[in-house]
Design a protein around this motif. Structure first.
Motif, PDB file in Angstrom:
ATOM      1  N   GLY A   1      -3.757   4.518   4.320  1.00  0.00           N
ATOM      2  CA  GLY A   1      -4.048   5.479   5.364  1.00  0.00           C
ATOM      3  C   GLY A   1      -3.121   6.673   5.359  1.00  0.00           C
TER       4      GLY A   1
ATOM      5  N   ASP B   1     -12.762   4.776   8.802  1.00  0.00           N
ATOM      6  CA  ASP B   1     -13.218   4.527   7.436  1.00  0.00           C
ATOM      7  C   ASP B   1     -12.642   5.639   6.560  1.00  0.00           C
ATOM      8  N   LEU B   2     -11.651   5.292   5.759  1.00  0.00           N
ATOM      9  CA  LEU B   2     -11.011   6.260   4.863  1.00  0.00           C
ATOM     10  C   LEU B   2     -11.372   5.980   3.404  1.00  0.00           C
ATOM     11  N   SER B   3     -12.502   5.340   3.182  1.00  0.00           N
ATOM     12  CA  SER B   3     -12.866   4.908   1.826  1.00  0.00           C
ATOM     13  C   SER B   3     -12.928   6.063   0.829  1.00  0.00           C
ATOM     14  N   ASN B   4     -13.393   7.221   1.254  1.00  0.00           N
ATOM     15  CA  ASN B   4     -13.433   8.377   0.335  1.00  0.00           C
ATOM     16  C   ASN B   4     -12.033   8.816  -0.063  1.00  0.00           C
TER      17      ASN B   4
ATOM     18  N   ILE C   1      -9.311   6.924   0.022  1.00  0.00           N
ATOM     19  CA  ILE C   1      -8.736   5.834  -0.776  1.00  0.00           C
ATOM     20  C   ILE C   1      -9.207   5.926  -2.225  1.00  0.00           C
TER      21      ILE C   1
ATOM     22  N   ASP D   1      -7.019   2.617   7.336  1.00  0.00           N
ATOM     23  CA  ASP D   1      -8.399   2.294   6.968  1.00  0.00           C
ATOM     24  C   ASP D   1      -8.775   0.930   7.533  1.00  0.00           C
ATOM     25  N   GLN D   2      -9.973   0.833   8.060  1.00  0.00           N
ATOM     26  CA  GLN D   2     -10.432  -0.401   8.692  1.00  0.00           C
ATOM     27  C   GLN D   2     -10.457  -1.585   7.729  1.00  0.00           C
ATOM     28  N   SER D   3     -10.581  -1.337   6.427  1.00  0.00           N
ATOM     29  CA  SER D   3     -10.682  -2.431   5.458  1.00  0.00           C
ATOM     30  C   SER D   3      -9.357  -3.160   5.224  1.00  0.00           C
TER      31      SER D   3
ATOM     32  N   TYR E   1       0.846  -1.189   0.000  1.00  0.00           N
ATOM     33  CA  TYR E   1       0.000   0.000   0.000  1.00  0.00           C
ATOM     34  C   TYR E   1       0.882   1.241   0.000  1.00  0.00           C
TER      35      TYR E   1
END
Length: 144
Positions: free
Chosen positions: A113, A95-98, A100, A44-46, A30
């Motif tokens: 992250g 949650d950092l999906s946006n 990412i 990020d939690q994912s 990553y």
């Protein structure tokens, strides 16, 4: 020997420059955004896998716009940042999906992250923008 982490500079034209460092979490590669203004390193939690996530009632994150939130935390047994392994690496979880998705579209990178000021204060001695390197403090017990 002085250890350092190389960073990559992304020019988002209208949004300025962003620094990214390579990292490996759970055997997957990553990138982390280096953010000297971020209080904590956030993952990020994912991408955490089977890591235990704990609520940290005394831990607070003050976000952009002065919003204050409680945080979840996790301890990662091993994280590679650049060519250097960090053991028992404490991170905030969100949650950092946006973010990412944004970095995926604009910079074509797989983001995990944010590498925050907590990491820099604990580990860095200096940052060379010209050399694109974060220089690290010596580890106790290692030959310099």
């Amino acid at each position: 020997m002085v250890k350092s982490i190389q960073f990559r500079v992304i020019d988002f034209a209208d949004d300025g420059y962003h620094w990214l460092v390579e990292c490996t979490l759970n055997n997957a590669d990553y990138w982390l955004v280096v953010d000297t203004g971020a209080t904590r390193t956030v993952i990020d939690q994912s991408v955490l896998g089977d890591v235990e996530v704990r609520n940290h009632p005394q831990g607070l994150v003050i976000g952009f716009g002065s919003q204050t939130n409680s945080i979840d935390t996790a301890t990662l047994s091993s994280v590679w940042i650049g060519e250097i392994e960090f053991i028992n690496f404490e991170v905030a979880v969100a949650d950092l999906s946006n973010l990412i998705e944004l970095y995926s579209q604009l910079a074509n990178v797989k983001l995990a992250g944010i590498l925050g000021c907590d990491f820099l204060m604990r580990n860095a001695t200096s940052i060379s923008i010209h050399r694109k390197r974060i220089f690290l403090k010596p580890v106790k017990g290692e030959n310099e």
